[in-house]
Each structure stands twice: as structure tokens, then as C-alpha cells.
Design an enzyme around this catalytic site. Structure first.
Site, PDB file in Angstrom:
ATOM      1  N   LEU A   1     -15.240   4.803  -4.297  1.00  0.00           N
ATOM      2  CA  LEU A   1     -13.816   4.607  -4.069  1.00  0.00           C
ATOM      3  C   LEU A   1     -13.254   3.501  -4.947  1.00  0.00           C
ATOM      4  O   LEU A   1     -13.848   2.442  -5.095  1.00  0.00           O
ATOM      5  CB  LEU A   1     -13.614   4.230  -2.588  1.00  0.00           C
ATOM      6  CG  LEU A   1     -12.209   3.806  -2.174  1.00  0.00           C
ATOM      7  CD1 LEU A   1     -11.254   4.981  -2.256  1.00  0.00           C
ATOM      8  CD2 LEU A   1     -12.229   3.258  -0.759  1.00  0.00           C
TER       9      LEU A   1
ATOM     10  N   GLN B   1      -8.766  14.018   3.986  1.00  0.00           N
ATOM     11  CA  GLN B   1      -8.045  13.300   2.948  1.00  0.00           C
ATOM     12  C   GLN B   1      -8.853  13.235   1.662  1.00  0.00           C
ATOM     13  O   GLN B   1     -10.017  12.823   1.683  1.00  0.00           O
ATOM     14  CB  GLN B   1      -7.760  11.878   3.418  1.00  0.00           C
ATOM     15  CG  GLN B   1      -7.039  11.049   2.383  1.00  0.00           C
ATOM     16  CD  GLN B   1      -6.414   9.813   3.000  1.00  0.00           C
ATOM     17  OE1 GLN B   1      -7.086   8.822   3.244  1.00  0.00           O
ATOM     18  NE2 GLN B   1      -5.133   9.884   3.285  1.00  0.00           N
TER      19      GLN B   1
ATOM     20  N   HIS C   1     -12.512  11.797   1.187  1.00  0.00           N
ATOM     21  CA  HIS C   1     -12.568  10.392   1.576  1.00  0.00           C
ATOM     22  C   HIS C   1     -12.539  10.172   3.082  1.00  0.00           C
ATOM     23  O   HIS C   1     -13.228   9.303   3.605  1.00  0.00           O
ATOM     24  CB  HIS C   1     -11.373   9.678   0.928  1.00  0.00           C
ATOM     25  CG  HIS C   1     -11.244   8.236   1.274  1.00  0.00           C
ATOM     26  ND1 HIS C   1     -12.255   7.331   1.042  1.00  0.00           N
ATOM     27  CD2 HIS C   1     -10.222   7.520   1.832  1.00  0.00           C
ATOM     28  CE1 HIS C   1     -11.856   6.119   1.443  1.00  0.00           C
ATOM     29  NE2 HIS C   1     -10.646   6.215   1.933  1.00  0.00           N
TER      30      HIS C   1
ATOM     31  N   PHE D   1       0.858  -1.183   0.000  1.00  0.00           N
ATOM     32  CA  PHE D   1       0.000   0.000   0.000  1.00  0.00           C
ATOM     33  C   PHE D   1       0.893   1.231   0.000  1.00  0.00           C
ATOM     34  O   PHE D   1       2.093   1.142   0.256  1.00  0.00           O
ATOM     35  CB  PHE D   1      -0.876  -0.011   1.262  1.00  0.00           C
ATOM     36  CG  PHE D   1      -2.349  -0.200   0.995  1.00  0.00           C
ATOM     37  CD1 PHE D   1      -2.798  -1.197   0.165  1.00  0.00           C
ATOM     38  CD2 PHE D   1      -3.290   0.625   1.610  1.00  0.00           C
ATOM     39  CE1 PHE D   1      -4.154  -1.376  -0.067  1.00  0.00           C
ATOM     40  CE2 PHE D   1      -4.647   0.449   1.387  1.00  0.00           C
ATOM     41  CZ  PHE D   1      -5.084  -0.547   0.549  1.00  0.00           C
TER      42      PHE D   1
ATOM     43  N   GLU E   1      -6.773   1.891  -3.074  1.00  0.00           N
ATOM     44  CA  GLU E   1      -5.336   1.992  -3.252  1.00  0.00           C
ATOM     45  C   GLU E   1      -4.733   0.611  -3.546  1.00  0.00           C
ATOM     46  O   GLU E   1      -3.665   0.494  -4.141  1.00  0.00           O
ATOM     47  CB  GLU E   1      -4.733   2.547  -1.954  1.00  0.00           C
ATOM     48  CG  GLU E   1      -3.283   2.912  -2.013  1.00  0.00           C
ATOM     49  CD  GLU E   1      -2.915   3.773  -0.807  1.00  0.00           C
ATOM     50  OE1 GLU E   1      -3.458   4.883  -0.685  1.00  0.00           O
ATOM     51  OE2 GLU E   1      -2.110   3.322   0.021  1.00  0.00           O
TER      52      GLU E   1
ATOM     53  N   ARG F   1      -3.634  10.435   6.496  1.00  0.00           N
ATOM     54  CA  ARG F   1      -3.699   9.037   6.908  1.00  0.00           C
ATOM     55  C   ARG F   1      -3.111   8.128   5.841  1.00  0.00           C
ATOM     56  O   ARG F   1      -3.322   8.346   4.650  1.00  0.00           O
ATOM     57  CB  ARG F   1      -5.157   8.631   7.166  1.00  0.00           C
ATOM     58  CG  ARG F   1      -5.328   7.158   7.473  1.00  0.00           C
ATOM     59  CD  ARG F   1      -6.736   6.817   7.879  1.00  0.00           C
ATOM     60  NE  ARG F   1      -7.708   6.867   6.798  1.00  0.00           N
ATOM     61  CZ  ARG F   1      -7.844   5.931   5.850  1.00  0.00           C
ATOM     62  NH1 ARG F   1      -7.056   4.880   5.839  1.00  0.00           N
ATOM     63  NH2 ARG F   1      -8.777   6.055   4.926  1.00  0.00           N
TER      64      ARG F   1
END
Lengths: 232, 594
Positions: free
Chosen positions: B255, B243, B356, B122, B258, B401
Site C-alpha cells: 500500500l 475496495q 485493499h 484525506f 492516501e 469506505r
């Protein structure tokens, strides 16, 4: 766009009825939920429905559109025949408009003990499970409890209090199929019942409507064959 | 309405919110045989935790060499040094045990060939304090939030937690000495209010990205706990930090995890250029989210966006092949086909930065106790009040974050707060007298919407507020833009008292709920603009074009926003960042590059 929507106001004392709405709305790329929200925001604040994630993962907005149970948020408006008829999920009590009483549905879910039962001491790290063993859970754990399947099932319509319905049975099998679970026999004992499991006659409405593409009928079949195997 | 007429229920503890944080805390309390009520405005599995996709981060070292120190370093760096290092150490140290615990509970993690939990890379993850990419995020395909939420709900069924589904919390009951004694809540189905008396109240009400027009968040993310806290006279922390996830589907907001880039996906502009190499030459597409979001915003601004309006870029994963996409990213494929009309097996996914996650929130310490400056210091616990999860600001995420750290935050601090509540209840065994006036105040919130006629609608005002926030408080901010936004919000807020409902029914009146939610959203939007205007630096997700540099001398501190009245309507205070970890050395602030 023309809509025909089931209305019921428990405080009015009058019977349910269908209300027509004409909404000036470009359906391109939009879903049924977008239209419901637009109606509520611009035409009729009193129209009531549940919604949360608006992307097909939370299971709030199961409704019946033109005769089929769907999630409103992932059902495209384009291609739907007008007037688009929207009704609450069948057979459950209606609280108001498109909002149904899910208590029975959740009760059946709880009845299958939808949690891992493993009484061994917990290991220091994770319990091991091979990718093949884990693959047995695919198509089971993704259920979002929207109720589209159970409320489309004639066996549930006939015996809503006794037949657990496809959603609960799918979750029942999800734990039977989990190599980490130690309660298979007790789970099968509970399901070995003329109503809870065996009212499923393989009509397969559940498979047809599941918005996540899951197959409760197959899971029910697997439970049945485990019962047969066990009896031999 | 008079409070003497509303029914009272008494519990040891009341939890508001049935997402991951609330359920984890509830489990701790139920397993301790306490009488705990979990109030949720939706059936718990409808909570927004369900939308989390990519995974939960813990240094299990199942794939790459790893340890919690590196995870801690990455989190501190990712936070742009605004995160409190004691809380970050606590979270990262406890990450592995929290994940193993979830596995023991039955969470269906994806698996590696050796049977261990599957992990994927990530953004912002490194080995050796900024070295090679680490592979740290534990996943259940790309539906990890669903798996986590359902597993925790299932454990709570087993533990016989008492659920109050479809109850909406109106306000906290806080006495004159500052102790919180419970909440007044509305049973949505009947429309009746009731009082939940409890010696401990834990808020787990989630985020509030619905202040923006485009967001990845569910409709229900309206900052209800934040509104309650402000009205109770307590502050919100670091509300300027929101974010913007680099990859949301344009317009719709859904979404795109990621994890897609973690599995090998990459971003291209309209020329087909892999532009991240210009912005983050080492980490490329797996740089921190704020960095990637700014890069996309700059590409779009430079006219390199795709599509008719040039307002998005492309995320490509065709090269992964159908098999891997179906196995690892089935949910993403489904979302992309449903909402972007693109099958990622053959087509690129259109993406754009989308609101988000709220890094700020209700200030708490590591035990989840809500803290505020009262007499003796900046962080005095508020007796009887806890907050956990996205609604809380511990602060482990600081100014930005890292992906995979939010699910971790929920379970680590849900457990810690539950544990602390158990101790608190032991030390505070007796109920305190309930101030009736406070109950009446909460009921007045409800009565206000009985007003028969008005000139404004809830939907109209909400739409205006969301447009203001979208246009004035996005990825890039300036003083002029923020000031204009605040002036516009002033006007919209001034019109809120003129709003009325046309539906005055009691039973399942969702119009009334939306009105109550709008009040909370407005308060959050205001706190955001005021906090953002004051912070004259760029740090993490807060990018001020007029102050492009981070300024540690002036701004290595947390913002506290209080809601006042009249002339003193907005009050700001500040408190230092906790730079000292629990056991290890401080990670000193340094320049942040990827």
C-alpha cells in the site's frame, strides 16, 4: 538458485540439519521471503517459517541469512551469495525449522512496562506535546519487535535470562523519553542493575542489523547518562 | 478424534483476533475485571492493523474548521448511501473521544506547533457538507496503524489480558437454539485442539483480500471469522463490495497511503497529465477511493498507463521536498524504495488499483452483536456472538469506505462491543450445556487434513482461486465475467476435497494452517461472486459495466449471503438500509460527484 536451510523437526527425534534446495526462480526484484514461499509451495510443504505483512512492518519473519539477522520479506535475493544459507535467529530455542521461541524476548519486553504511566486525571482533549518533544520519540516507537537486534547481541547470547537486550531497552527508553510519562524514576530504578542494562558493552550489532534503521545503542547510552545525572 | 479428549478452558469472554478491534474490545473487558481470553493466530503485533498508514479520522478541528456532522455526511456520501446512518452517526459522534482516548493511552501522534494532534487531509473529506476540503485525519507519521496496534497491545499488557498467541480458531460452537458458546481452537505450536468455552464470543478476525492475487493485505488475511460464521449457518452481508485502493505497488501489492496525496502528491499518466481533473474536477486526487481507482483503471485501459506494459500510473511527490517526505512519509519512502525501486524524493512511485479492504462482512448492529433474519425481523441478535472491525459489517462503510475510517471503526466499535458484552454477561450469568456433536464437527475440519494422499495441492488451488477472483471480480465487472468466474470457481471448489497435505506433523504445521485458511478463503470468494452477480447496479466499489447506474429503487438494500447445500448452495436475502440516524436528519441519497 541454491539455498541451504536449517531444518529441525521436533517430532522426528533427530538432530537439526541443513537441507539444500535448488529453486528455479528469477530473483529480480524478489525477496528472501518470496523464495521461502516458493520452496514451500513447490518443493517442500514441510518447510516452516513465520510470515505476515510481507513488507517489513509486522516483524514476523526475522531470520539469519548468510550470517546476518534480517527480515526475510525486505531482503533482496539479488546480490546474496549462493548457496543462500537461512537459519533461525540465533540463541533462541528453535521450535521448528526457522521458527524460534520468542517467549524470553517478549518477557523482557513486558518487563520494561512498555506502556505510558500517567496518573493525572485525563484531560478533556489531548495532552499537549510540542513537535520537538514528540521528536524525542522518533527512532524509538517504530520498533516492530522482530528480534533481529536482541538475537545478534553477544551480551544477550551470554545472559539471555538477565540482560534485557536492545529491543526491550529501546522500548524502555521510549517511555522515559515521552514527556507524557510520569514514571521515569521507577523506570530508571528498575534498569539500574548490573545485568538488565549494564551488560550492554556498546558492541552495536543491534544498530547494524535493525531492519528499521533504529539505534538501540544510542537509546541505551541515553538511559545510562540519565542514571549518571541522577546519581550526581 | 473425540471431543471428550480435548481440554476445555472456560472464560467469561473469548475474543478471536488480536488486531486493533480485538485488542480494543479485550481492553474494555479486562478493565471490567472479566476473565477474557484473546486468541490470535499470530503474535498480536503481527496483525494487519500494523500496516495501516495514513491515519484515523476524527473531526477534532485542530487544523481546519470541522465537526462530526460533516464527517457523517462525508461518510454517508462515501458509502454511496449504502451505509447504515445510525451506525455512521454513532461512529462519527464518538470519533473525537476515541482519538483522545488513544492519545491518553500513549499513542505517539505527530503534533502541530501548538502541541495538538497533527491532522492531514484525506480523500472524500469536506467542510459544510460537500464544500472545501476538510483536514480530518489524525496521524502518527505514516505509521498510524503501527502506533495504534502497539499502543493497544501495550494497554492490554498493563490490564493483564490473557493472550493465547498462535492459536488458530477452527469453528464456533453454536447450539440448536442458536446461542454461541465458544470456539474450538488449535494451538499451533503443539498441534493440539482445545475448547474455549465462553458466554460471549467476539470475532475480530480482519479482512480477506487474500482471495485476490494482488492485494495490499498481509498473508494472514484469509477471512477465518467469515468462514466460521458461514459454517455456523449465519449470513455474510454486502460481500460484493471490495475496495480497490488506487495506489498499490504493482505486482507486490504494498500500500502507498492516501496520505501521500493528502500531503500534496498527485497522479499522472504516461503523458505526464494530471488526469484526475477529468474525473473529479473539484476534489481531484482526493476524490473517494472508488472514484480514483476507476479513473486509474480507465487511464490504463485507454493506453495511457506507464511502463513497458502500460499497466500502472505514476504518483509524484518530488515537489514536497526531501524534508517533508522524511518527516511525514518515511514509511512510504522505505516501501517505495524496497518494493518499487523508486526513491520518491527524486522519482515517481508506480501505482495501480489493488484489492485493499472488505466493506462487507459479518452483519452486526451498533453494539457489535451479530444479527441475522430469524423469525421476527432482519436483524435479530445471535446470543453470545459479536463481531468487530474489518470482519464485521455494521455497516459504516457501505459500498465504499473513506480513508481513515477503518482505524476509527476498530476503536469505536471495539469499545462499544466490549461494553455490550459486559452487559450481556451480567444478564446471562450461567453457562449452557455444550453440544458435543458441534465440537466433533469442528474437530472433523482438522481430521479432514489427515487424509494421506490426494491429487491436488493447497498452494495450487489457492493460486487458481486468486487468479479467478483477480480476473473476474476486479474494479470493473459484467454479468458474463462474473458468471464465467463462478463457473471456474465451482470447478476449483469441486477439486478441494481431492487436496491432501504431504506434511502430517502436528507441531507448528503451517501447511495445515494454510489448508484451513484456504477453506475459509474459498467460502469468501464464493460469497463475493454470487453477491456481485446478483447486484445489477453500480454503487461505490461495485462497478457493473452492464449496469453503470446506481439504482436506488431496486438496490438501496443490503445483500445477505447464506451458505446452503446441494441445489440451494447459495442463498441470497436482502434487508433495508437503515436510513434513519440516531438524532439528526437523514441524508437523502443523491447523485455522488467529487
Amino acid at each position: 538458485m541454491r539455498f541451504r536451510i536449517y531444518r529441525y523437526d521436533p517430532e522426528s527425534g533427530s538432530a537439526p540439519f541443513h537441507q539444500e534446495y535448488d529453486l528455479d526462480f528469477d530473483p529480480k526484484g524478489k525477496k528472501v521471503l518470496d523464495a521461502l514461499i516458493a520452496i514451500k509451495d513447490t518443493l517442500d510443504e514441510s518447510l516452516s517459517f513465520r510470515r505476515s505483512c510481507r513488507e517489513g512492518v509486522c516483524g514476523s519473519d526475522g531470520v539469519n541469512v548468510n550470517g546476518t539477522n534480517v527480515l526475510a520479506c525486505v531482503t533482496p535475493l539479488e546480490g546474496l551469495q549462493e548457496p543462500i544459507e537461512i537459519r533461525p535467529l540465533p540463541r533462541l530455542g528453535v521450535i521448528r525449522d526457522l521458527i524460534v521461541d520468542m517467549a524470553q524476548f517478549y518477557q523482557h519486553y513486558r518487563a520494561v512496562k512498555p506502556y505510558l504511566i500517567n496518573l493525572d486525571p485525563e484531560p478533556e482533549n489531548e495532552r499537549l506535546q510540542s513537535p520537538q518533544e514528540r521528536a524525542e520519540l522518533d527512532g524509538l516507537w517504530e520498533c516492530i519487535l522482530c528480534g533481529c537486534c536482541t538475537t545478534s547481541c553477544p551480551s544477550f547470547w551470554w545472559n539471555p535470562d538477565k540482560f534485557l537486550g536492545p529491543a526491550a531497552l529501546l522500548q524502555g527508553y521510549r517511555f522515559i523519553a515521552d514527556t507524557r510519562d510520569q514514571s521515569t524514576n521507577e523506570r530508571l530504578d528498575f534498569l539500574e542493575d548490573p545485568y538488565r542494562l549494564f551488560r550492554c558493552h556498546g558492541i552495536m550489532n543491534c544498530v547494524e542489523v535493525c531492519p528499521k534503521g533504529l539505534n538501540p545503542t544510542a537509546a541505551i547510552g541515553k538511559i545510562k547518562s540519565l542514571l549518571v545525572k541522577r546519581a550526581l | 478424534m473425540n471431543s471428550s479428549h480435548i481440554p476445555k478452558r472456560t472464560f467469561d469472554a473469548v475474543i478471536v483476533g488480536g488486531g486493533g478491534a480485538g485488542l480494543r474490545a479485550a481492553l474494555q473487558l479486562s478493565q471490567a475485571n472479566l476473565k477474557v481470553a484473546l486468541i490470535s493466530k499470530v503474535f498480536p503485533t503481527r496483525s494487519h492493523t500494523v500496516s495501516a498508514q495514513g491515519g484515523i479520522t476524527a473531526a477534532l478541528a485542530n487544523v481546519s474548521d470541522d465537526n462530526w456532522h460533516w464527517h457523517m455526511y462525508d461518510t454517508v456520501k462515501g458509502s454511496d448511501y449504502l451505509g447504515d446512518q445510525d451506525a455512521i452517526e454513532f461512529m462519527c459522534r464518538n470519533a473525537a473521544s476515541a482519538v483522545y482516548e488513544l492519545e491518553h493511552m500513549g499513542l505517539p501522534f505527530s503534533r502541530l506547533e501548538n502541541g495538538k494532534i497533527y491532522q492531514r487531509p484525506f480523500g472524500g473529506q469536506s467542510q459544510n457538507y460537500g464544500g472545501e476540503q476538510a483536514i480530518r485525519t489524525c496521524a502518527a507519521a505514516d505509521r498510524t496503524g503501527h502506533a495504534l496496534l502497539h499502543t493497544l497491545y501495550q494497554r492490554n499488557i498493563a490490564a493483564r489480558t490473557q493472550f493465547f498467541d498462535e492459536f488458530f480458531a477452527l469453528d464456533l460452537i453454536r447450539d440448536d437454539e442458536g446461542t454461541v458458546l465458544g470456539v474450538v481452537a488449535l494451538e499451533i505450536e503443539t498441534g493440539e485442539a482445545s475448547l474455549f468455552e465462553s458466554r460471549a464470543t467476539l470475532l475480530a478476525t480482519g479482512g480477506a483480500c487474500r482471495i485476490f492475487r494482488h492485494s495490499t493485505n498481509a498473508h494472514i488475511n484469509t477471512g477465518d471469522g467469515l468462514g466460521m460464521v458461514l459454517r455456523a449457518g449465519l449470513p455474510l452481508e454486502d460481500m460484493e463490495f471490495w475496495q480497490f485502493h488506487p495506489t498499490g505497488i504493482p505486482e507486490v501489492g504494498s500500500l502507498i497511503s492516501e496520505g501521500v496525496r493528502g500531503e500534496g502528491g498527485y497522479l499522472v499518466n504516461k503523458d505526464g497529465e494530471k488526469f484526475m481533473q477529468r474525473y473529479a474536477p473539484n476534489a481531484l486526487d482526493l476524490a473517494s477511493r472508488d472514484v480514483v481507482a476507476r479513473a486509474i483503471a480507465q487511464e490504463i485501459r485507454a493506453g495511457k498507463g506507464c511502463g513497458e506494459h502500460g499497466d500502472y500510473v505514476h504518483l509524484k511527490i518530488e515537489h514536497l521536498g526531501a524534508e517533508k517526505i522524511m518527516a511525514r512519509l518515511p514509511g512510504i519512502r522505505e516501501l517505495s524504495m524496497q518494493f518499487a525501486g523508486a526513491d520518491p524524493i527524486t522519482d515517481p512511485i508506480p501505482v495501480t488499483p489493488t484489492a485493499h479492504y472488505m466493506m462487507g462482512g459479518i452483519p452486526t448492529n451498533m453494539h457489535g452483536q451479530v444479527v441475522s433474519p430469524v423469525r421476527y425481523g432482519p436483524e435479530e441478535p445471535t446470543p453470545g456472538l459479536y463481531a468487530v472491525g474489518e470482519c464485521a459489517c455494521v455497516s459504516v462503510h457501505g459500498a465504499n469506505r473513506l480513508g481513515g475510517n477503518s482505524l476509527l471503526d476498530l476503536v469505536v466499535f471495539g469499545r462499544a462491543a466490549g461494553q455490550h458484552v459486559i452487559e450481556y454477561l451480567r444478564e446471562n450469568p450461567y453457562p449452557r450445556p455444550l453440544p458435543q456433536a458441534k465440537v466433533d464437527q469442528a474437530l472433523a475440519r482438522l481430521a479432514r487434513w489427515d487424509k494421506p494422499k490426494g491429487t491436488e495441492t493447497v498452494a495450487g488451488l489457492r493460486d487458481e482461486m486468486q487468479r479467478i477472483m483477480q480476473d473476474h471480480c476486479g474494479v470493473y465487472r459484467t454479468e458474463a465475467l462474473l458468471k464465467e468466474g463462478l463457473a471456474m470457481l465451482d470447478k476449483v471448489e469441486a477439486r478441494l476435497p481431492n487436496a491432501a497435505l504431504s506434511d502430517h506433523s502436528k507441531m507448528f504445521n503451517t501447511a495445515r494452517l494454510e489448508a484451513l485458511e484456504l477453506e475459509n478463503l474459498m467460502a469468501v470468494a464464493r460469497a463475493t461472486l454470487v453477491s456481485a452477480l446478483a447486484r445489477t447496479e453500480s454503487r461505490g466499489a461495485h462497478s457493473r459495466e452492464d449496469f453503470p447506474k446506481r439504482d436506488d429503487d431496486r438496490w438501496l438494500r443490503h445483500t445477505l449471503y447464506f451458505q446452503g447445500t446441494g441445489q440451494h448452495r447459495d442463498q441470497l436475502d436482502y434487508k433495508p438500509v437503515r436510513l434513519k440516524p440516531l438524532t439528526v436528519d437523514t441524508f437523502q441519497p443523491k447523485e455522488r460527484t467529487y
